[in-house]
Design an enzyme around this catalytic site. Structure first.
Site, PDB file in Angstrom:
ATOM      1  N   ARG A  17      36.772 102.379  38.538  1.00  0.00           N
ATOM      2  CA  ARG A  17      36.572 101.648  39.792  1.00  0.00           C
ATOM      3  C   ARG A  17      37.416 102.151  40.952  1.00  0.00           C
ATOM      4  NH1 ARG A  17      35.155  98.974  35.741  1.00  0.00           N
ATOM      5  NH2 ARG A  17      37.068  99.822  34.897  1.00  0.00           N
ATOM      6  N   THR A  18      38.726 102.264  40.744  1.00  0.00           N
ATOM      7  CA  THR A  18      39.588 102.567  41.892  1.00  0.00           C
ATOM      8  C   THR A  18      39.258 103.957  42.427  1.00  0.00           C
ATOM      9  OG1 THR A  18      41.244 101.261  40.731  1.00  0.00           O
ATOM     10  CG2 THR A  18      41.985 102.449  42.672  1.00  0.00           C
ATOM     11  N   LYS A  60      50.682 124.320  34.815  1.00  0.00           N
ATOM     12  CA  LYS A  60      51.541 125.521  34.718  1.00  0.00           C
ATOM     13  C   LYS A  60      53.009 125.167  34.899  1.00  0.00           C
ATOM     14  CE  LYS A  60      47.914 127.825  37.277  1.00  0.00           C
ATOM     15  NZ  LYS A  60      47.642 128.306  38.633  1.00  0.00           N
ATOM     16  N   ARG A  88      47.383 107.669  41.651  1.00  0.00           N
ATOM     17  CA  ARG A  88      47.582 106.768  40.500  1.00  0.00           C
ATOM     18  C   ARG A  88      48.418 107.534  39.490  1.00  0.00           C
ATOM     19  NH1 ARG A  88      43.210 103.312  37.049  1.00  0.00           N
ATOM     20  NH2 ARG A  88      43.492 101.982  38.879  1.00  0.00           N
ATOM     21  N   HIS A 116      49.464  97.280  41.740  1.00  0.00           N
ATOM     22  CA  HIS A 116      48.163  97.860  42.064  1.00  0.00           C
ATOM     23  C   HIS A 116      47.754  97.201  43.388  1.00  0.00           C
ATOM     24  CE1 HIS A 116      44.318  99.618  41.814  1.00  0.00           C
ATOM     25  NE2 HIS A 116      43.959  99.270  40.597  1.00  0.00           N
TER      26      HIS A 116
HETATM   27  N1   CP Z   1      40.539  97.660  38.299  1.00  0.00           N
HETATM   28  C1   CP Z   1      40.875  98.940  38.082  1.00  0.00           C
HETATM   29  O1   CP Z   1      41.962  99.402  38.483  1.00  0.00           O
HETATM   30  O2   CP Z   1      39.945  99.660  37.382  1.00  0.00           O
HETATM   31  P1   CP Z   1      40.054 101.205  37.053  1.00  0.00           P
HETATM   32  O3   CP Z   1      41.231 101.382  36.124  1.00  0.00           O
HETATM   33  O4   CP Z   1      38.760 101.599  36.434  1.00  0.00           O
HETATM   34  O5   CP Z   1      40.318 101.923  38.351  1.00  0.00           O
END
Ligand code: CP
Length: 323
Positions: free
Chosen positions: A67-68, A97, A118, A147
């Protein structure tokens, strides 16, 4: 001197890195929500809206994401921008590397206008924002930390349903120790008066006591419960979460606590109410009975996902100062 861009928003989001909900306040959140509404209206009316034309956004995802990653990618493209996309840079970039993450970030800051990262290690996004790069950083999930963009879309979702973010009673359930979306969302709801949150989790996965103490100082009422029978009937939202297998060193511990709490039609019937909404950041792995999916109160496969794209569109436009 290296500049830390992750400071308080204070009404000016342009060029700020977005690392934590702690940077926001109700006024900055209102700016974000109004921008979301503006973008929604503009797109529905004219179809085409391209303020990010000639901008490039780097997506650097060291942890898996559906999603993100996709919603940021779609948000950039819908606004006319381009992306540099790295899913799993540990295999697909020169990190393989031996290049350091700092060097990698310097490289992409020369190639793009914004970096979205992320990473499995808590604190990485903050470290990135403190490097003094030319580009702002947006955290797309920071280990077991926060998040922020998930919380922003969830706050907008609650706001758009109830027209307010104060005087709200909500339930968080599942993995509250490792669930970074919960950490950010509670911080956001703590800005508003008279909110009461019930936290339902196995004892092993309760909110970290230091964080609970810090949040309680803001005046938000937090009640920890360990039994579904203690869920009050007047919650406006239920926010269910997955027990995060990837955070456990001992899988036996995971097996012990996974799916301790599952939403079933019976539970909704017994403890829910007609006006509530049922949310989940997804992915889910068994903690919601799929019979709930067709309940009109369940918005995790519809509205919550759609709001993710609009919220990220608004955030991108504001951070890049392109509206
Ligand atoms: N909600 C969420 O962070 O989903 P993903 O880990 O798929 O990005």
């Amino acid at each position: 001197m290296k500049k830390d861009c992750s400071k308080k928003i204070n009404g000016e989001i342009k060029n700020k890195s977005i690392i934590s909900l702690e940077q926001f306040d109700p006024k900055s959140l209102q700016t974000l929500f109004s921008t979301i509404e503006k973008i929604k209206k503009r797109i529905h009316k004219k179809g085409n809206f391209t303020p990010l034309l000639r901008t490039v956004t780097t997506l650097l995802f060291f942890e898996p994401s559906s999603r993100t990653f996709s919603s940021f990618s779609v948000a950039v493209k819908r606004l006319g921008g381009s992306t540099l996309e790295y899913q799993n840079p540990l295999q697909t970039s020169s990190v393989v590397k031996g290049e350091t993450i700092e060097d990698t970030l310097h490289v992409f800051s020369n190639y793009s206008d914004l970096i979205i990262i992320r990473h499995p290690e808590k604190g990485t996004a903050q470290k990135a924002a403190s490097l003094g790069l030319k580009t702002p950083i947006i955290s797309a999930g920071d280990g077991i930390g926060e998040h922020p963009t998930q919380a922003l879309m969830d706050m907008y979702t609650i706001y758009s349903h109830f027209g307010k973010l104060n005087n709200i009673c909500g339930l968080f359930a599942g993995d509250l120790l490792y669930g970074r979306t919960v950490h950010s969302l509670i911080k956001g709801l703590a800005f508003y008066p008279n909110n009461h949150l019930y936290l339902l989790s196995p004892k092993e996965l309760r909110l970290e006591p230091g964080l609970k103490k810090e949040l309680s100082k803001s005046g938000i009422k937090i009640t920890e419960i360990y039994d579904e029978n203690d869920i009050p009937n007047n919650c406006q939202f239920w926010y269910w979460t997955r027990v995060q297998k990837e955070r456990f060193n001992d899988l036996k511990q995971y097996e012990k606590v996974k799916n301790r709490f599952v939403i079933t039609p019976r539970l909704v019937q017994k403890k829910g109410n007609n006006k509530m909404i049922i949310m989940h950041p997804l992915p889910r792995v068994g903690e919601i009975d799929t019979r709930i999916d067709s309940d009109p109160r369940a918005i995790y496969l519809t509205e919550q996902l759609q709001n993710g794209v609009y919220t990220r569109m608004a955030l991108l436009s504001l951070v890049l100062g392109k509206l």
